[in-house]
Design an enzyme around this catalytic site. Structure first.
Site, PDB file in Angstrom:
ATOM      1  N   LYS A  64      -7.745   5.307  10.408  1.00 55.27           N
ATOM      2  CA  LYS A  64      -6.472   5.075  11.091  1.00 55.27           C
ATOM      3  C   LYS A  64      -5.345   5.133  10.054  1.00 55.27           C
ATOM      4  CE  LYS A  64      -3.688   1.865  11.917  1.00 55.27           C
ATOM      5  NZ  LYS A  64      -2.515   2.747  11.827  1.00 55.27           N
ATOM      6  N   GLU A 116       7.831  -9.001  -2.648  1.00 52.72           N
ATOM      7  CA  GLU A 116       7.656  -7.574  -2.893  1.00 52.72           C
ATOM      8  C   GLU A 116       8.904  -6.869  -2.343  1.00 52.72           C
ATOM      9  OE1 GLU A 116       4.250  -5.921  -0.850  1.00 52.72           O
ATOM     10  OE2 GLU A 116       3.854  -4.572  -2.517  1.00 52.72           O
ATOM     11  N   CYS A 120       2.875  -0.060  -4.304  1.00 50.08           N
ATOM     12  CA  CYS A 120       2.328  -1.409  -4.512  1.00 50.08           C
ATOM     13  C   CYS A 120       2.335  -1.758  -5.989  1.00 50.08           C
ATOM     14  CB  CYS A 120       0.908  -1.477  -3.950  1.00 50.08           C
ATOM     15  SG  CYS A 120      -0.135  -0.182  -4.593  1.00 50.08           S
ATOM     16  N   GLU A 166      -7.009  -3.534  -0.514  1.00 50.61           N
ATOM     17  CA  GLU A 166      -5.990  -3.193  -1.523  1.00 50.61           C
ATOM     18  C   GLU A 166      -4.665  -3.645  -0.940  1.00 50.61           C
ATOM     19  OE1 GLU A 166      -6.395  -1.960  -4.490  1.00 50.61           O
ATOM     20  OE2 GLU A 166      -8.483  -1.307  -4.421  1.00 50.61           O
TER      21      GLU A 166
HETATM   22  P1  NAP Z   1       0.956  -2.775   6.638  1.00 49.82           P
HETATM   23  O1  NAP Z   1       2.041  -3.092   7.593  1.00 49.82           O
HETATM   24  O2  NAP Z   1       0.022  -3.865   6.263  1.00 49.82           O
HETATM   25  O3  NAP Z   1       0.163  -1.540   7.296  1.00 49.82           O
HETATM   26  C1  NAP Z   1      -0.926  -0.927   6.674  1.00 49.82           C
HETATM   27  C2  NAP Z   1      -1.844  -0.333   7.723  1.00 49.82           C
HETATM   28  O4  NAP Z   1      -2.347  -1.372   8.558  1.00 49.82           O
HETATM   29  C3  NAP Z   1      -1.142   0.642   8.656  1.00 49.82           C
HETATM   30  O5  NAP Z   1      -2.035   1.666   8.986  1.00 49.82           O
HETATM   31  C4  NAP Z   1      -0.821  -0.220   9.851  1.00 49.82           C
HETATM   32  O6  NAP Z   1      -0.647   0.497  11.042  1.00 49.82           O
HETATM   33  C5  NAP Z   1      -2.059  -1.084   9.912  1.00 49.82           C
HETATM   34  N1  NAP Z   1      -1.841  -2.333  10.649  1.00 49.82           N
HETATM   35  C6  NAP Z   1      -0.687  -2.993  10.888  1.00 49.82           C
HETATM   36  N2  NAP Z   1      -0.929  -4.093  11.611  1.00 49.82           N
HETATM   37  C7  NAP Z   1      -2.256  -4.149  11.836  1.00 49.82           C
HETATM   38  C8  NAP Z   1      -3.113  -5.053  12.525  1.00 49.82           C
HETATM   39  N3  NAP Z   1      -2.658  -6.153  13.131  1.00 49.82           N
HETATM   40  N4  NAP Z   1      -4.434  -4.792  12.562  1.00 49.82           N
HETATM   41  C9  NAP Z   1      -4.916  -3.703  11.968  1.00 49.82           C
HETATM   42  N5  NAP Z   1      -4.165  -2.804  11.280  1.00 49.82           N
HETATM   43  C10 NAP Z   1      -2.848  -3.034  11.227  1.00 49.82           C
HETATM   44  O7  NAP Z   1       1.514  -2.197   5.279  1.00 49.82           O
HETATM   45  P2  NAP Z   1       2.546  -1.015   5.073  1.00 49.82           P
HETATM   46  O8  NAP Z   1       3.900  -1.544   5.336  1.00 49.82           O
HETATM   47  O9  NAP Z   1       2.126   0.201   5.799  1.00 49.82           O
HETATM   48  O10 NAP Z   1       2.347  -0.696   3.515  1.00 49.82           O
HETATM   49  C11 NAP Z   1       2.996  -1.396   2.539  1.00 49.82           C
HETATM   50  C12 NAP Z   1       2.099  -2.467   1.946  1.00 49.82           C
HETATM   51  O11 NAP Z   1       0.919  -1.872   1.462  1.00 49.82           O
HETATM   52  C13 NAP Z   1       2.738  -3.134   0.742  1.00 49.82           C
HETATM   53  O12 NAP Z   1       2.494  -4.516   0.775  1.00 49.82           O
HETATM   54  C14 NAP Z   1       2.005  -2.482  -0.439  1.00 49.82           C
HETATM   55  O13 NAP Z   1       1.993  -3.243  -1.602  1.00 49.82           O
HETATM   56  C15 NAP Z   1       0.650  -2.298   0.123  1.00 49.82           C
HETATM   57  N6  NAP Z   1      -0.066  -1.244  -0.620  1.00 49.82           N
HETATM   58  C16 NAP Z   1      -1.083  -1.630  -1.423  1.00 49.82           C
HETATM   59  C17 NAP Z   1      -1.746  -0.670  -2.173  1.00 49.82           C
HETATM   60  C18 NAP Z   1      -2.877  -1.063  -3.084  1.00 49.82           C
HETATM   61  O14 NAP Z   1      -3.591  -0.167  -3.516  1.00 49.82           O
HETATM   62  N7  NAP Z   1      -3.076  -2.339  -3.395  1.00 49.82           N
HETATM   63  C19 NAP Z   1      -1.387   0.671  -2.075  1.00 49.82           C
HETATM   64  C20 NAP Z   1      -0.343   1.036  -1.230  1.00 49.82           C
HETATM   65  C21 NAP Z   1       0.306   0.046  -0.495  1.00 49.82           C
HETATM   66  P3  NAP Z   1       0.817   0.883  11.562  1.00 49.82           P
HETATM   67  O15 NAP Z   1       1.309   1.911  10.635  1.00 49.82           O
HETATM   68  O16 NAP Z   1       0.608   1.401  12.920  1.00 49.82           O
HETATM   69  O17 NAP Z   1       1.647  -0.371  11.521  1.00 49.82           O
END
Ligand code: NAP
Length: 459
Positions: A155, A361, A265, A231
């Site tokens: 997804k 962040e 991130c 992650e």
């Molecule tokens: P996010 O809101 O947590 O979303 C990540 C993924 O999870 C998306 O595919 C999202 O779908 C899905 N999602 C959202 N709500 C969900 C739920 N209730 N149940 C299951 N899946 C759900 O994060 P983001 O805003 O896309 O990305 C930014 C974050 O990712 C930052 O905190 C960043 O630090 C972190 N990140 C970490 C790494 C690492 O390697 N540690 C790398 C890149 C990013 P939708 O798009 O449909 O909302």
């Protein structure tokens, strides 16, 4: 039903994708479960060849993929092209690891039994990826899943599904059998991922995204004790010591802060610069920041828009709050176009150590810079966070750099470098930045389970 994919630079709709729900999510698991038997028994060499071919195809289509990433994510073409290369490298790395699944043969210390240890594919894997690296986050999961012999349901983020779909098409062109990876696009991630975590055939979740969503998924995964890799978010400190090469530190800071417009991130989130070089660093860094151009990738800008309006509102509010707490804007690039979610790269100087912006962040092109003099106090500040993903240290004395690096609670530390990502290195965080590692040998292990046979051969 369909979901529009919006270019955050122009707010134009680039394409639409299917808006799928729990029924299709279950069907995707049916497909992955049916494909698992054959794929897990496919020779490692064959799995490796598919991955290697897909690596070549990604490079063949590098320009096209970069354009696609820029259109759905907004990042500059230079960043998007760099991402395609980085993403393809995960396929090459795991093509190389696929033929080394590992295993051991041992004797029980008491004699008699022999122990045969093997690493087997964990099963059907649910992969969930964010929008900030639409290609690399996908290959960093698909690569090891395929190499290990798992099948997967994927997804991608709702904002950036097109790159994920394009990569899976390239894998199929490279010879990946039908059903090994199925992409499910949705505007209701909770119900799709919830369906997967409820399904006893799903044995693995690999998630990249924010810490709050990671916590929710870990709770859900606990119900069936699903093997979990997480992650999550970061709050990377960027430390400059008194004897650092300031020009090198500025060059490193530009990469650590402004790659992807700060939406990484691993992005440097808070700068701690020693008092002895503080003014010089702020002046030199600020001068480079003022040169950054803000605009659409198609216009050749260095910094693209934020991903959506919510992100823009959040970044603006964080800067206003920091100013109310005593910080000042020392340097700022020129504004971007009025259409699109642009925010100009901004340097905040004289940021108090207690400012909220140093705890959250930022995920945008804002660099708050605090001052330090005492190493012990610095380390207390640096480690005073729930996160522990990346950190950066710039120092002339390498012994001090390593001492500080080892004292920081982070999974990855760049020493005199503004970039830590490398497919051959174990990427991941400590504390609430995550569980497990991606890339390297460890990345393959996340998709394997260990079994041993204790054999009495009567020897
Ligand atoms: P996010 O809101 O947590 O979303 C990540 C993924 O999870 C998306 O595919 C999202 O779908 C899905 N999602 C959202 N709500 C969900 C739920 N209730 N149940 C299951 N899946 C759900 O994060 P983001 O805003 O896309 O990305 C930014 C974050 O990712 C930052 O905190 C960043 O630090 C972190 N990140 C970490 C790494 C690492 O390697 N540690 C790398 C890149 C990013 P939708 O798009 O449909 O909302």
């Amino acid at each position: 039903m369909s979901i529009p994919v919006i270019d955050p630079a122009t707010l134009e709709t680039v394409a639409t994708v299917a808006d799928l729900g729990p029924g299709e999510a279950r069907q995707a698991v049916d497909t992955a479960a049916a494909a698992f038997r054959d794929w897990s028994r496919t020779a490692p060499r064959r799995r490796s060849e598919v991955l290697h071919k897909a690596f070549e195809l990604m490079l063949r289509d590098r320009d096209e993929l970069a354009l696609l990433i820029s259109r759905e994510n907004g990042k500059s073409l230079a960043d998007a092209t760099g991402e395609v290369t980085y993403a393809a490298e995960f396929l090459r790395w795991f093509a190389e690891e696929a033929v080394r699944p590992g295993g051991e043969y041992g004797s029980a210390p008491a004699g008699g039994a022999r122990t045969l240890v093997s690493h087997r594919p964990v099963g059907v894997a649910a992969l969930i990826t964010p929008w900030n690296f639409p290609a690399a986050m996908v290959t960093r999961k698909i690569g090891p899943a395929i190499a290990a012999g798992c099948t997967a349901v994927l997804k991608p983020a709702a904002e950036t599904p097109l790159t994920a779909i394009a990569i899976v098409e390239l894998l199929v062109e490279a010879g990946l059998p039908d059903g090994v990876v199925t992409v499910v696009t949705t505007s209701d991630p909770a119900s799709v991922v919830g369906t997967w975590l409820d399904d006893p055939r799903v044995r693995k979740i690999s998630f990249t995204g924010s810490t709050p969503i990671g916590r929710i998924l870990l709770r859900q995964a606990a119900e069936r004790v699903v093997n979990s890799s997480m992650e999550l978010g970061g709050n990377a400190p960027f430390v400059v010591t008194a004897d650092a090469d300031v020009e090198a530190a500025v060059a490193g800071a530009m990469i650590a802060k402004f790659r992807n417009g700060g939406q990484a991130c691993t992005a440097a989130n808070r700068f701690y610069v020693h008092d002895a070089v503080y003014d010089t660093f702020v002046a030199r860094f600020g001068a480079e920041v003022e040169k950054l151009t803000v605009g659409a990738a198609a216009d050749g800008a260095a910094i693209g828009p934020l991903i959506n309006e919510k992100a823009l509102v959040r970044v603006r509010a964080a800067v206003e709050e920091a100013i109310a707490e005593g910080a000042r804007i020392s340097h700022r690039a020129a504004d971007g176009p009025q259409t699109g979610w642009f925010y100009p790269p901004t340097v905040l100087a004289d940021v108090p150590a207690t400012a909220a912006i140093l705890q959250e962040e930022i995920f945008g092109p804002v660099a708050p810079i605090a001052r330090w003099t005492d190493e012990e106090e610095l380390l207390t500040l640096v480690n005073d966070t729930e996160y522990g993903l990346a950190a950066y240290v710039f120092a002339g004395d390498l012994r001090q750099a390593v001492r500080i690096g080892e004292a920081i609670d982070a999974g990855m530390v760049g020493i005199n470098r503004g970039l830590v990502s490398d497919p051959s290195a174990p990427f991941g965080g400590v504390k609430q930045s995550g569980l497990g590692r991606e890339g390297a040998r460890e990345g393959l292990r996340e998709f394997q389970e260990t079994q041993y046979l204790s054999v009495d051969w009567g020897l």
